[in-house]
Motif scaffolding. Structure first.
Motif, PDB file in Angstrom:
ATOM      1  N   ARG A  61      60.210  64.561 118.862  1.00 24.22           N
ATOM      2  CA  ARG A  61      59.615  65.875 118.574  1.00 24.22           C
ATOM      3  C   ARG A  61      59.901  66.317 117.146  1.00 24.22           C
ATOM      4  O   ARG A  61      59.015  66.798 116.445  1.00 24.22           O
ATOM      5  CB  ARG A  61      60.144  66.928 119.544  1.00 24.22           C
ATOM      6  N   SER A  62      61.148  66.163 116.718  1.00 24.77           N
ATOM      7  CA  SER A  62      61.511  66.635 115.378  1.00 24.77           C
ATOM      8  C   SER A  62      60.812  65.836 114.280  1.00 24.77           C
ATOM      9  O   SER A  62      60.622  66.340 113.182  1.00 24.77           O
ATOM     10  CB  SER A  62      63.026  66.608 115.186  1.00 24.77           C
ATOM     11  N   TRP A  63      60.421  64.607 114.578  1.00 21.46           N
ATOM     12  CA  TRP A  63      59.738  63.780 113.598  1.00 21.46           C
ATOM     13  C   TRP A  63      58.224  63.786 113.781  1.00 21.46           C
ATOM     14  O   TRP A  63      57.519  62.977 113.181  1.00 21.46           O
ATOM     15  CB  TRP A  63      60.263  62.354 113.650  1.00 21.46           C
ATOM     16  N   GLY A  64      57.735  64.656 114.638  1.00 20.19           N
ATOM     17  CA  GLY A  64      56.297  64.786 114.827  1.00 20.19           C
ATOM     18  C   GLY A  64      55.659  63.629 115.569  1.00 20.19           C
ATOM     19  O   GLY A  64      54.479  63.364 115.410  1.00 20.19           O
ATOM     20  N   MET A  65      56.445  62.933 116.388  1.00 15.69           N
ATOM     21  CA  MET A  65      55.920  61.828 117.193  1.00 15.69           C
ATOM     22  C   MET A  65      56.076  62.199 118.653  1.00 15.69           C
ATOM     23  O   MET A  65      56.784  63.144 118.995  1.00 15.69           O
ATOM     24  CB  MET A  65      56.671  60.528 116.886  1.00 15.69           C
ATOM     25  N   ALA A  66      55.403  61.443 119.496  1.00 18.06           N
ATOM     26  CA  ALA A  66      55.486  61.721 120.925  1.00 18.06           C
ATOM     27  C   ALA A  66      55.473  60.419 121.706  1.00 18.06           C
ATOM     28  O   ALA A  66      55.009  59.392 121.232  1.00 18.06           O
ATOM     29  CB  ALA A  66      54.319  62.594 121.354  1.00 18.06           C
ATOM     30  N   SER A  67      55.992  60.494 122.929  1.00 18.57           N
ATOM     31  CA  SER A  67      55.952  59.365 123.845  1.00 18.57           C
ATOM     32  C   SER A  67      55.824  59.902 125.258  1.00 18.57           C
ATOM     33  O   SER A  67      56.766  60.492 125.797  1.00 18.57           O
ATOM     34  CB  SER A  67      57.219  58.509 123.725  1.00 18.57           C
ATOM     35  N   ALA A  68      54.666  59.698 125.835  1.00 19.37           N
ATOM     36  CA  ALA A  68      54.461  60.115 127.221  1.00 19.37           C
ATOM     37  C   ALA A  68      55.380  59.325 128.146  1.00 19.37           C
ATOM     38  O   ALA A  68      55.861  59.847 129.145  1.00 19.37           O
ATOM     39  CB  ALA A  68      52.999  59.927 127.623  1.00 19.37           C
ATOM     40  N   GLN A  69      55.654  58.054 127.781  1.00 15.84           N
ATOM     41  CA  GLN A  69      56.518  57.220 128.613  1.00 15.84           C
ATOM     42  C   GLN A  69      57.935  57.780 128.654  1.00 15.84           C
ATOM     43  O   GLN A  69      58.574  57.782 129.696  1.00 15.84           O
ATOM     44  CB  GLN A  69      56.538  55.783 128.081  1.00 15.84           C
ATOM     45  N   ALA A  70      58.439  58.272 127.541  1.00 13.37           N
ATOM     46  CA  ALA A  70      59.783  58.857 127.520  1.00 13.37           C
ATOM     47  C   ALA A  70      59.843  60.057 128.455  1.00 13.37           C
ATOM     48  O   ALA A  70      60.816  60.219 129.199  1.00 13.37           O
ATOM     49  CB  ALA A  70      60.171  59.250 126.099  1.00 13.37           C
ATOM     50  N   ALA A  71      58.812  60.876 128.439  1.00 22.08           N
ATOM     51  CA  ALA A  71      58.779  62.041 129.338  1.00 22.08           C
ATOM     52  C   ALA A  71      58.722  61.591 130.799  1.00 22.08           C
ATOM     53  O   ALA A  71      59.385  62.179 131.661  1.00 22.08           O
ATOM     54  CB  ALA A  71      57.580  62.925 129.003  1.00 22.08           C
ATOM     55  N   ARG A  72      57.956  60.528 131.084  1.00 15.56           N
ATOM     56  CA  ARG A  72      57.867  60.023 132.466  1.00 15.56           C
ATOM     57  C   ARG A  72      59.203  59.468 132.942  1.00 15.56           C
ATOM     58  O   ARG A  72      59.609  59.689 134.081  1.00 15.56           O
ATOM     59  CB  ARG A  72      56.773  58.968 132.582  1.00 15.56           C
ATOM     60  N   VAL A  73      59.885  58.733 132.071  1.00 16.02           N
ATOM     61  CA  VAL A  73      61.188  58.169 132.456  1.00 16.02           C
ATOM     62  C   VAL A  73      62.187  59.291 132.696  1.00 16.02           C
ATOM     63  O   VAL A  73      62.953  59.258 133.667  1.00 16.02           O
ATOM     64  CB  VAL A  73      61.692  57.158 131.400  1.00 16.02           C
ATOM     65  N   LEU A  74      62.181  60.304 131.848  1.00 19.62           N
ATOM     66  CA  LEU A  74      63.071  61.448 132.046  1.00 19.62           C
ATOM     67  C   LEU A  74      62.759  62.150 133.361  1.00 19.62           C
ATOM     68  O   LEU A  74      63.668  62.496 134.126  1.00 19.62           O
ATOM     69  CB  LEU A  74      62.964  62.426 130.876  1.00 19.62           C
ATOM     70  N   GLU A  75      61.490  62.346 133.652  1.00 20.12           N
ATOM     71  CA  GLU A  75      61.094  62.982 134.916  1.00 20.12           C
ATOM     72  C   GLU A  75      61.530  62.131 136.109  1.00 20.12           C
ATOM     73  O   GLU A  75      62.049  62.642 137.098  1.00 20.12           O
ATOM     74  CB  GLU A  75      59.577  63.183 134.942  1.00 20.12           C
ATOM     75  N   TRP A  76      61.351  60.800 136.012  1.00 26.38           N
ATOM     76  CA  TRP A  76      61.776  59.900 137.082  1.00 26.38           C
ATOM     77  C   TRP A  76      63.284  60.025 137.305  1.00 26.38           C
ATOM     78  O   TRP A  76      63.740  60.084 138.449  1.00 26.38           O
ATOM     79  CB  TRP A  76      61.412  58.454 136.720  1.00 26.38           C
ATOM     80  N   ALA A  77      64.037  60.069 136.221  1.00 22.19           N
ATOM     81  CA  ALA A  77      65.494  60.177 136.327  1.00 22.19           C
ATOM     82  C   ALA A  77      65.889  61.471 137.030  1.00 22.19           C
ATOM     83  O   ALA A  77      66.741  61.465 137.925  1.00 22.19           O
ATOM     84  CB  ALA A  77      66.126  60.111 134.932  1.00 22.19           C
ATOM     85  N   MET A  78      65.256  62.560 136.648  1.00 31.27           N
ATOM     86  CA  MET A  78      65.580  63.838 137.271  1.00 31.27           C
ATOM     87  C   MET A  78      65.165  63.859 138.734  1.00 31.27           C
ATOM     88  O   MET A  78      65.907  64.380 139.585  1.00 31.27           O
ATOM     89  CB  MET A  78      64.935  64.959 136.483  1.00 31.27           C
ATOM     90  N   ASP A  79      64.040  63.244 139.058  1.00 29.25           N
ATOM     91  CA  ASP A  79      63.598  63.143 140.454  1.00 29.25           C
ATOM     92  C   ASP A  79      64.583  62.330 141.290  1.00 29.25           C
ATOM     93  O   ASP A  79      64.677  62.517 142.503  1.00 29.25           O
ATOM     94  CB  ASP A  79      62.218  62.503 140.554  1.00 29.25           C
ATOM     95  N   ASN A  80      65.308  61.428 140.644  1.00 27.43           N
ATOM     96  CA  ASN A  80      66.286  60.587 141.346  1.00 27.43           C
ATOM     97  C   ASN A  80      67.711  61.126 141.233  1.00 27.43           C
ATOM     98  O   ASN A  80      68.673  60.418 141.498  1.00 27.43           O
ATOM     99  CB  ASN A  80      66.204  59.159 140.818  1.00 27.43           C
ATOM    100  N   GLY A  81      67.831  62.382 140.808  1.00 32.73           N
ATOM    101  CA  GLY A  81      69.138  63.048 140.809  1.00 32.73           C
ATOM    102  C   GLY A  81      70.020  62.694 139.626  1.00 32.73           C
ATOM    103  O   GLY A  81      71.229  62.948 139.672  1.00 32.73           O
ATOM    104  N   ILE A  82      69.446  62.125 138.579  1.00 31.45           N
ATOM    105  CA  ILE A  82      70.232  61.811 137.383  1.00 31.45           C
ATOM    106  C   ILE A  82      69.983  62.920 136.386  1.00 31.45           C
ATOM    107  O   ILE A  82      68.889  63.052 135.844  1.00 31.45           O
ATOM    108  CB  ILE A  82      69.808  60.456 136.785  1.00 31.45           C
ATOM    109  N   GLU A  83      70.961  63.736 136.171  1.00 28.15           N
ATOM    110  CA  GLU A  83      70.803  64.865 135.245  1.00 28.15           C
ATOM    111  C   GLU A  83      71.994  64.906 134.357  1.00 28.15           C
ATOM    112  O   GLU A  83      72.223  65.528 133.472  1.00 28.15           O
ATOM    113  CB  GLU A  83      70.607  66.153 136.014  1.00 28.15           C
TER     114      GLU A  83
END
Length: 178
Positions: free
Chosen positions: A156-178
């Motif tokens: 974000r700070s470098w003006g780039m994005a990755s939908a995959q990074a957001a999906r992996v983070l969401e998957w982790a949170m869905d699996n109780g990894i916070e």
């Protein structure tokens, strides 16, 4: 094909071999979309076999020291992947256009590989009765999720994005990894 959860080891190996063989044929015939789907199927079979072997190793480990050694090997592999996030992002930052997109795509592949490894480690974390093993894995998962959050912030700070990074983070949170 048999349901993967109930598939015998032989059926799983046959599924892997068949998928790779067919994918190779598809590549030769320039049927790239079909080849991609078949390679994905083969990778799913390989992940399932790895999970089976890992579970067997943990269940049959003769001592806590053996389990700890196995967890440490897996943890250093995951730490390697996490270090690669920053490396690939730093390289991508120095580039522009298509080369930058290629490095981001490599980064996303590493994210998926790390997610797959975490998916194999989670059953150990959830099922092993040894608190020392569970604590080692908890620390590892905390470092992994911090690495992904840091990656998203840097993107974000470098003006780039990755939908995959957001999906992996969401998957982790869905699996109780916070």
């Amino acid at each position: 094909m048999e349901d993967i959860e109930g598939a015998s080891t032989k059926a799983l190996l046959d599924r892997f071999k068949h998928a790779v063989g067919r994918a190779d044929e598809c590549l030769t015939n320039e049927e790239y979309q079909q080849a991609m789907a078949l390679y994905f199927d083969a990778s799913q079979s390989a992940d399932e076999m790895t999970q089976r072997f890992l579970s067997l190793l943990i269940k049959t480990a003769p001592s806590t020291a053996h389990k700890t050694l196995l967890v440490e090997v897996l943890s250093w592999r995951l730490r390697y992947f996490t270090a690669q996030y920053d490396y690939h992002l730093a390289v991508a930052q120095t580039l522009s256009g298509l080369p930058r997109e290629e490095w981001i795509a490599r980064l996303e592949t590493i994210l998926v590989l790390s997610q797959s490894l975490v998916d194999m480690i989670l059953p150990i974390y959830r099922q092993d009765p040894d608190p020392a093993i569970r604590e080692r894995i908890k620390d590892l998962l905390d470092d992994w999720i911090a690495g992904i959050r840091n990656l998203i912030l840097n993107l974000r700070s470098w003006g780039m994005a990755s939908a995959q990074a957001a999906r992996v983070l969401e998957w982790a949170m869905d699996n109780g990894i916070e």
